[in-house]
Design an enzyme around this catalytic site. Sequence first.
Site, short mmCIF file in Angstrom:
data_model
loop_
_atom_site.label_atom_id
_atom_site.label_comp_id
_atom_site.label_asym_id
_atom_site.label_seq_id
_atom_site.Cartn_x
_atom_site.Cartn_y
_atom_site.Cartn_z
N SER A 1 -9.64 1.92 3.66
CA SER A 1 -8.04 2.31 2.92
C SER A 1 -7.29 1.76 1.55
O SER A 1 -6.76 2.26 0.44
CB SER A 1 -8.20 3.39 3.09
OG SER A 1 -6.90 2.75 4.58
N LYS B 1 1.15 -1.70 -0.17
CA LYS B 1 0.14 0.01 0.25
C LYS B 1 0.72 0.74 -0.28
O LYS B 1 1.58 1.18 0.96
CB LYS B 1 -1.17 0.27 1.74
CG LYS B 1 -2.48 0.96 1.51
CD LYS B 1 -2.62 0.75 2.87
CE LYS B 1 -3.93 1.61 2.99
NZ LYS B 1 -4.21 1.77 3.86
N SER C 1 -9.63 -0.68 7.43
CA SER C 1 -9.09 -0.70 5.75
C SER C 1 -8.71 -1.87 5.29
O SER C 1 -7.89 -1.31 4.13
CB SER C 1 -8.10 0.44 5.74
OG SER C 1 -8.68 1.68 6.52
#
Length: 448
Positions: free
Chosen positions: A99, A19, A123
């Site tokens: 996210s 990420k 997330s």
Amino acid sequence: MVVRWEAGSGIAGMPILLKDNIETRDMPTTAGSLALIGNAPGRDAPLTARLREAGAVILGKTNLSEWANIRSSNSTSGWSAVGGLTRNPHALDRNACGSSSGSGAAVAAGIAPAAIGTETDGSITCPAAINGIVGFKPTVGLVSRTHVVPISHSQDTAGPMTRTVEDAAVVLSAIAGSDPMDAATAEADARKVDYREALDAGSLNGARIGVMRFSMGYSRKTDAVFEENLQRMREAGAVIVDITEGPDMNAMGAAELEVLLYELKADLNAYLASTDPEQVQTRTLADVIAFNERTPRELALFGQELFIQAQAKGDLTDPAYVEARATSLRLAGAEGIDGLMREHDVVALIAPTTGPAWTTDVINGDHYAGAASQMPAIAGYPHLTVPMGFVDGLPVGMSFIAGKWEDAKVLSLGYAFEQLTQAMRSPAFAPTVDVAETLAPLLAPLAR
């Protein structure tokens, strides 16, 4: 160099995506924001270094909901000013959640067998469930957060997103461990185990599992899939215990938000201060707010009201912060997960992770109905989601939750469930679920 890796072969040679809020020495780390577009300090986060040392191959960075979805309560998950919009590979007009949107979508699409996501609340588990893969949020403190763009030192953690529970266990074994720069990880070396070796396909047999009935009802069709899987678990020997009442979720949520706003200001300011001032001109949260105001692309889809609220907060000695953290932790831990497991004599808690993916709506923002993530996120306890089936072509997942440092148990129960169901399947990259054979006839007028 040719890298060869086969499923189930371990971490050496495994291609992994990170990420884009996790630092790598050879790529910028932007958190999706144009304010960090030049943020390339040439250092690996400790979790990145652990992956490299174990032989994993870092393929690149994945898009995320900008600033890990803490900028606005009216955001579109999966969108960032740097990466644009991440789409759900099962239906391209559907949301990938956030996210860790890009991490979930990339693994589901087969770009890599594993990715690292981060979670403050949902997330990892939401994008994993909605994209139809495995996602594991470890106990906070098992994995280092150093050189990861933060929201909250109380709740942030990184974790694996994979196609199988076994691969999640393999990746976790590589990244878990103490880091002298992250005080929360002081116990990690003593607590970590070989998570792959701890997997037991028979672990459901005789296990008392608590069903969080109070964490359901946000998707009728998802609940139906969940009930079918409860029966499979019973047939595998699990003792299913219904739990109809939980803690005050409204009070918990209000206290959590207060904590996140205070910690966002403190933790992001500390992170920005650690970056290279020649690469990153926004040195504080206040600077980021001002940058966004003068950068049209940043605020074109939604605002930054949560940033503004966080900037107005005091420091971490403020009595309002101290009280909010105590309240949220009590409701999620002592009166939440710990209390429910003790009162009902169960080894874990389960619920649908969340509903199926909603249609992405960049005008009105997310249409998010609810999830099982809040209690384990606030308490800092392990939370695993495993694919459990489909709703009209869209994947849905089952959550497994337990107490602090019970990561191995949670993974083992999820592994046993996965062996029963084998519900993971590759996406169709359909333009929309409207073309699904179960739906298309219903959307056409009745022939007369």
